[in-house]
Design a protein around this motif. Structure first.
Motif, PDB file in Angstrom:
ATOM      1  N   HIS A 154     -20.253  55.437 116.723  1.00  0.00           N
ATOM      2  CA  HIS A 154     -20.533  55.043 115.343  1.00  0.00           C
ATOM      3  C   HIS A 154     -21.760  55.775 114.800  1.00  0.00           C
ATOM      4  O   HIS A 154     -21.772  56.205 113.637  1.00  0.00           O
ATOM      5  CB  HIS A 154     -20.734  53.536 115.253  1.00  0.00           C
ATOM      6  N   ALA A 155     -22.799  55.917 115.625  1.00  0.00           N
ATOM      7  CA  ALA A 155     -24.014  56.599 115.167  1.00  0.00           C
ATOM      8  C   ALA A 155     -23.726  58.052 114.821  1.00  0.00           C
ATOM      9  O   ALA A 155     -24.108  58.544 113.745  1.00  0.00           O
ATOM     10  CB  ALA A 155     -25.096  56.510 116.240  1.00  0.00           C
ATOM     11  N   PHE A 156     -23.038  58.765 115.712  1.00  0.00           N
ATOM     12  CA  PHE A 156     -22.754  60.180 115.466  1.00  0.00           C
ATOM     13  C   PHE A 156     -21.758  60.363 114.319  1.00  0.00           C
ATOM     14  O   PHE A 156     -21.851  61.323 113.551  1.00  0.00           O
ATOM     15  CB  PHE A 156     -22.230  60.858 116.738  1.00  0.00           C
ATOM     16  N   THR A 157     -20.803  59.428 114.196  1.00  0.00           N
ATOM     17  CA  THR A 157     -19.872  59.484 113.065  1.00  0.00           C
ATOM     18  C   THR A 157     -20.637  59.353 111.757  1.00  0.00           C
ATOM     19  O   THR A 157     -20.408  60.111 110.803  1.00  0.00           O
ATOM     20  CB  THR A 157     -18.817  58.366 113.177  1.00  0.00           C
ATOM     21  N   THR A 158     -21.555  58.390 111.700  1.00  0.00           N
ATOM     22  CA  THR A 158     -22.350  58.177 110.491  1.00  0.00           C
ATOM     23  C   THR A 158     -23.230  59.383 110.177  1.00  0.00           C
ATOM     24  O   THR A 158     -23.418  59.744 109.005  1.00  0.00           O
ATOM     25  CB  THR A 158     -23.220  56.915 110.645  1.00  0.00           C
ATOM     26  N   LEU A 159     -23.766  60.019 111.212  1.00  0.00           N
ATOM     27  CA  LEU A 159     -24.608  61.199 111.023  1.00  0.00           C
ATOM     28  C   LEU A 159     -23.810  62.440 110.648  1.00  0.00           C
ATOM     29  O   LEU A 159     -24.387  63.464 110.266  1.00  0.00           O
ATOM     30  CB  LEU A 159     -25.414  61.480 112.301  1.00  0.00           C
ATOM     31  N   GLY A 160     -22.473  62.359 110.775  1.00  0.00           N
ATOM     32  CA  GLY A 160     -21.629  63.515 110.486  1.00  0.00           C
ATOM     33  C   GLY A 160     -21.573  64.515 111.619  1.00  0.00           C
ATOM     34  O   GLY A 160     -21.069  65.634 111.447  1.00  0.00           O
ATOM     35  N   ASP A 161     -22.052  64.118 112.798  1.00  0.00           N
ATOM     36  CA  ASP A 161     -21.990  64.978 113.990  1.00  0.00           C
ATOM     37  C   ASP A 161     -20.660  64.702 114.685  1.00  0.00           C
ATOM     38  O   ASP A 161     -20.589  64.002 115.698  1.00  0.00           O
ATOM     39  CB  ASP A 161     -23.172  64.656 114.902  1.00  0.00           C
ATOM     40  N   THR A 162     -19.585  65.253 114.125  1.00  0.00           N
ATOM     41  CA  THR A 162     -18.242  64.876 114.575  1.00  0.00           C
ATOM     42  C   THR A 162     -17.944  65.356 115.997  1.00  0.00           C
ATOM     43  O   THR A 162     -17.182  64.702 116.709  1.00  0.00           O
ATOM     44  CB  THR A 162     -17.176  65.389 113.604  1.00  0.00           C
TER      45      THR A 162
END
Length: 331
Positions: free
Chosen positions: A231-239
């Motif tokens: 969830h954190a990386f998704t939110t940061l856009g680090d797909t």
């Protein structure tokens, strides 16, 4: 003084029957003063709290909720009477665990007001128990209510409270608090703080003792870690890193773990949208929702899918995939 001298004389002379009786009486007097009998129900309630920590086990959340609340009410008469300090601490610890897990279920089914109220009770019980790690766990789990329902600043405050309470040792509560803080910072558009918290969570996870790595609500296993990272990386856009955590978390998730698996699939859909494939995002999110059993398409799962739908530009709403997601949300 006279009684003490008689006892000393009887024991010094020989271990006669009267001497042994005096010996037993002396031990019993002190033993009862120091440690009265532990309530019979306490061990059963502690075991019940441990069992609830293993999650839903393919039961509907409302069934788990009913069971935890019934057992929780059993604590009241035990807390209402004077208890020796160690026993009361155990009672408060069990109350904190049960109230916290009740709050988790209420959060999952979307009842935010009741969830917050139960977390408040859990925090009071944890504080009275003197267990700082339990208190940190309660605050970290409580932070997920505003985190998942659109109040990331409030989530940051609670997560940081949890981090301070947990301290720097590698514990389940400290690791959870750092991971939740990372998610909250990411949602609050504080990417630098989010990545710092992610690094702290990873460092703690690498040092976490085996005894705290099991897959329960009260501990912090690798699967849970990657759910938070996803969830954190998704939110940061680090797909790229989000996909890595999604795949690892799915590998570690039991087939019956409906809610975590659905949230991971919705994260994957959000990554597809971020990378420009909106139709694929809608299809994935719709499939994740429709695969859920009845009674599970509410609360957090629905909120996360709705967030994705609301992020899709209006010009895509007439497309077939977007309508499928709409239908899944309406079902």
């Amino acid at each position: 003084m006279k009684r003490r001298n008689l006892l000393r004389g009887a024991l010094a002379a020989n271990l006669t029957a009267p001497a042994l009786a005096a010996l037993t009486a002396a031990r019993t007097d002190v033993d009862q003063t120091l440690s009265p009998n532990v309530p019979q129900d306490l061990a059963d309630l502690e075991a019940a709290a441990e069992s609830y920590g293993y999650g839903y086990h393919d039961q509907q959340p409302t069934r788990v909720l009913a069971d935890t609340v019934v057992d929780f009410t059993t604590l009241r008469p035990l807390l209402a009477v004077p208890q020796p300090a160690p026993v009361r601490a155990r009672l408060c610890r069990t109350a904190g665990q049960m109230a916290g897990m009740t709050a988790i279920v209420l959060h999952d089914v979307g009842n935010r007001a009741e969830s917050r109220a139960w977390f408040a009770t859990a925090a009071r019980a944890a504080a009275e128990s003197g267990d700082n790690q339990l208190y940190a766990w309660v605050r970290a789990r409580e932070a997920m209510v505003p985190l998942n329902y659109g109040a990331p600043k409030a989530a940051v405050e609670l997560a940081e409270q949890a981090r301070r309470a947990a301290g720097t040792r590698p514990t389940a509560a400290a690791t959870l608090a750092a991971a939740v803080a990372a998610r909250a910072y990411a949602l609050n558009h504080q990417s630098e703080q989010a990545r710092t918290a992610l690094a702290a969570a990873d460092a703690l996870m690498n040092r976490l003792p085996e005894g705290e790595r099991s897959d329960t609500w009260l501990t912090y296993g690798e699967q849970k870690h990657h759910v938070h990272l996803s969830h954190a990386f998704t939110t940061l856009g680090d797909t790229r890193r989000a996909f890595e955590s999604q795949q690892r978390a799915l590998e570690l998730s039991a087939p019956t773990s409906s809610t975590p698996r659905t949230l991971l699939n919705i994260d994957t859909a959000a990554c597809s949208h971020h990378d420009g494939d909106t139709q694929q995002a809608c299809r994935r999110a719709a499939a994740a929702l429709t695969a859920l059993p009845d009674g599970y398409r509410t609360g957090l799962v629905r909120r996360r899918a709705l967030d994705l739908h609301e992020a899709i530009p209006a010009q895509h709403h007439h497309e077939r995939a977007a309508k499928e997601l709409q239908d899944a949300l309406a079902a």
